[in-house]
Design a protein around this motif. Structure first.
Motif, short mmCIF file in Angstrom:
data_model
loop_
_atom_site.label_atom_id
_atom_site.label_comp_id
_atom_site.label_asym_id
_atom_site.label_seq_id
_atom_site.Cartn_x
_atom_site.Cartn_y
_atom_site.Cartn_z
N LEU A 186 1.17 -0.82 0.20
CA LEU A 186 -0.02 0.39 -0.18
C LEU A 186 1.03 1.44 -0.34
O LEU A 186 0.12 2.40 0.15
CB LEU A 186 -1.41 -0.05 1.19
CG LEU A 186 -2.51 -0.37 1.09
CD1 LEU A 186 -3.50 -0.28 0.11
CD2 LEU A 186 -1.90 -2.20 1.10
N LEU A 187 2.23 1.09 0.15
CA LEU A 187 2.96 2.36 -0.01
C LEU A 187 3.13 2.88 -1.60
O LEU A 187 3.67 4.00 -1.34
CB LEU A 187 4.15 2.29 0.49
CG LEU A 187 4.83 1.49 1.93
CD1 LEU A 187 6.01 1.04 2.09
CD2 LEU A 187 4.18 2.65 2.40
N GLN A 188 2.27 1.91 -2.12
CA GLN A 188 2.43 2.52 -3.81
C GLN A 188 1.48 2.71 -4.24
O GLN A 188 0.29 3.01 -5.19
CB GLN A 188 2.79 1.59 -5.06
CG GLN A 188 4.60 1.11 -4.18
CD GLN A 188 5.61 2.20 -4.34
OE1 GLN A 188 5.31 3.10 -5.03
NE2 GLN A 188 6.38 1.61 -3.27
N ASP A 189 0.20 2.17 -3.24
CA ASP A 189 -0.90 2.96 -3.67
C ASP A 189 -1.06 4.63 -4.07
O ASP A 189 -0.62 5.53 -3.83
CB ASP A 189 -1.92 3.38 -1.92
CG ASP A 189 -3.49 2.44 -3.18
OD1 ASP A 189 -4.35 2.13 -2.62
OD2 ASP A 189 -3.87 4.02 -2.78
N SER A 190 -2.31 4.38 -4.63
CA SER A 190 -2.73 5.45 -5.90
C SER A 190 -3.38 6.69 -5.06
O SER A 190 -3.06 8.32 -5.23
CB SER A 190 -3.29 5.34 -7.25
OG SER A 190 -4.78 5.28 -6.37
N ASP A 191 -3.89 6.20 -4.33
CA ASP A 191 -4.42 7.57 -3.40
C ASP A 191 -3.33 7.67 -2.72
O ASP A 191 -2.84 7.18 -1.46
CB ASP A 191 -5.46 6.92 -2.13
CG ASP A 191 -5.87 7.90 -1.64
OD1 ASP A 191 -6.06 8.27 -0.53
OD2 ASP A 191 -7.39 8.61 -2.31
N THR A 192 -2.98 9.54 -1.87
CA THR A 192 -1.69 10.31 -1.59
C THR A 192 -2.37 9.55 -0.01
O THR A 192 -1.33 9.00 1.31
CB THR A 192 -2.13 11.28 -1.44
OG1 THR A 192 -1.98 11.21 -3.24
CG2 THR A 192 -0.71 12.26 -0.42
N ASN A 193 -3.84 9.86 0.29
CA ASN A 193 -3.87 9.56 2.00
C ASN A 193 -3.95 8.55 2.62
O ASN A 193 -3.43 7.74 3.58
CB ASN A 193 -4.99 9.77 2.29
CG ASN A 193 -5.52 11.63 2.52
OD1 ASN A 193 -4.96 11.94 2.76
ND2 ASN A 193 -7.23 11.77 1.40
N VAL A 194 -3.80 7.39 1.42
CA VAL A 194 -4.14 5.78 2.00
C VAL A 194 -2.72 5.44 2.23
O VAL A 194 -1.77 5.26 2.20
CB VAL A 194 -4.23 4.81 0.56
CG1 VAL A 194 -3.97 3.42 1.10
CG2 VAL A 194 -5.78 4.49 0.77
#
Length: 316
Positions: free
Chosen positions: A240-248
């Motif tokens: 999830l460090l590469q998630d497209s959502d900045t908050n995530v």
């Protein structure tokens, strides 16, 4: 009876006369010693008159007060009642009473919680039930947030007392309860005893939400994984460090800081140069935190890891 104005008028006349006498005495007496003596005498006389005036006014006020109390009459010099103020007071009174009742209720909850804690961890001839039986019965009656916190704290308190709370009872309690906070605490206590099985199970169940299309659900799952304080959770968090959502992405960094160790540092370093300053700053902070931990850190939990995320009981 005369009015206060008449009293003041009659009593101020001697005071004024005394002041005039003082002025006259100063203009007629040349001898310094005699002059000072006369001045002192006149000043004392004026002071006596002023004290007498104050005493008379106080007596008049007392007389008016008792007169109004005896006959139920308000003085004509008193201002009329302020209806708006009275209405505000009437409205405020119930609120004050409600606030007092709420405070009293909160105090009772705290006292009850402390008693529940004592009852749960104490073996007694009067109550032959085991810890898990008492805990299950309590939550069956009322699975409130407070009761969940009480049972969680009891489990933690007995972490080092397997005679009162053996492993099989912890396993049973985990299976019978569905609250994620309580299940996490039970799994963490088992980890401190050398068994990470329940903690792995807890992580696997929570990890399924990381693939949700809803960013809010992914964020909540990251928060729950971060609460485990367990390195295996860090492995689930890393993607999830590469998630497209900045908050995530930010929540993934926070969760990794709470669960990772030195072996995860290199996976965070790629975000140190991230164009978003919030991500870049937090990534640097996570690197600084994890590089001080060995690669074996957080592979088995300590008591301090549990305390950090223990549900809070209302203060007594």
């Amino acid at each position: 009876m005369g009015t206060p104005a008449n009293f003041k008028k009659h009593l101020l006349i001697p005071a004024i006369m005394g002041a005039a006498l003082t002025y006259g005495a100063l203009s007629l007496i040349d001898d310094d010693s005699l002059q000072r003596e006369q001045i002192t005498s006149l000043e004392n006389r004026i002071l006596d008159l002023e004290l007498s005036l104050a005493q008379k006014e106080e007596e008049l006020a007392d007389a008016r007060f008792f007169s109004a109390g005896a006959f139920g009459l308000a003085s004509t010099s008193e201002p009329a009642p302020n209806l708006a103020t009275n209405q505000q007071a009437a409205v405020a009174a119930p609120n004050t009473q409600s606030e007092h009742s709420a405070n009293e209720q909160g105090s009772n909850v705290a006292v009850d919680s402390q008693q529940l804690l004592k009852d749960l961890v104490t073996l007694s001839d009067r109550d032959p039930r085991s810890f898990s039986e008492k805990a299950n019965d309590l939550l069956a009656r009322n699975a409130s947030k407070e009761n969940i916190a009480v049972v969680s704290k009891s489990v933690f308190d007995l972490a080092e007392n397997p005679d009162v709370l053996p492993d099989y009872e912890l396993q049973s309690l985990y299976q019978n309860q569905s609250n994620p906070d309580l299940q996490r605490v039970i799994a963490q206590v088992m980890s401190t005893r050398g068994d990470n099985g329940l903690l792995e199970k807890q992580i696997a169940k929570t990890q399924t939400s990381l693939s949700s299309e809803n960013p809010a659900i992914r964020q909540q799952a990251l928060v729950e994984l971060g609460k485990t304080r367990y390195a295996s959770a860090a492995n689930a968090i890393v993607p999830l460090l590469q998630d497209s959502d900045t908050n995530v992405k930010l929540d993934a960094l926070l969760a990794l800081r709470a669960t990772g160790n030195q072996s995860h540092v290199r996976l965070v370093e790629t975000l140190v140069s991230h164009p978003d300053p919030a991500v870049s700053w937090l990534a640097k902070d996570v690197v600084n935190s994890l590089q001080n931990l060995s690669e074996r850190a957080r592979t088995q939990l300590a008591s301090t890891d549990i305390v950090a995320e223990l549900p809070v009981i209302a203060a007594p």
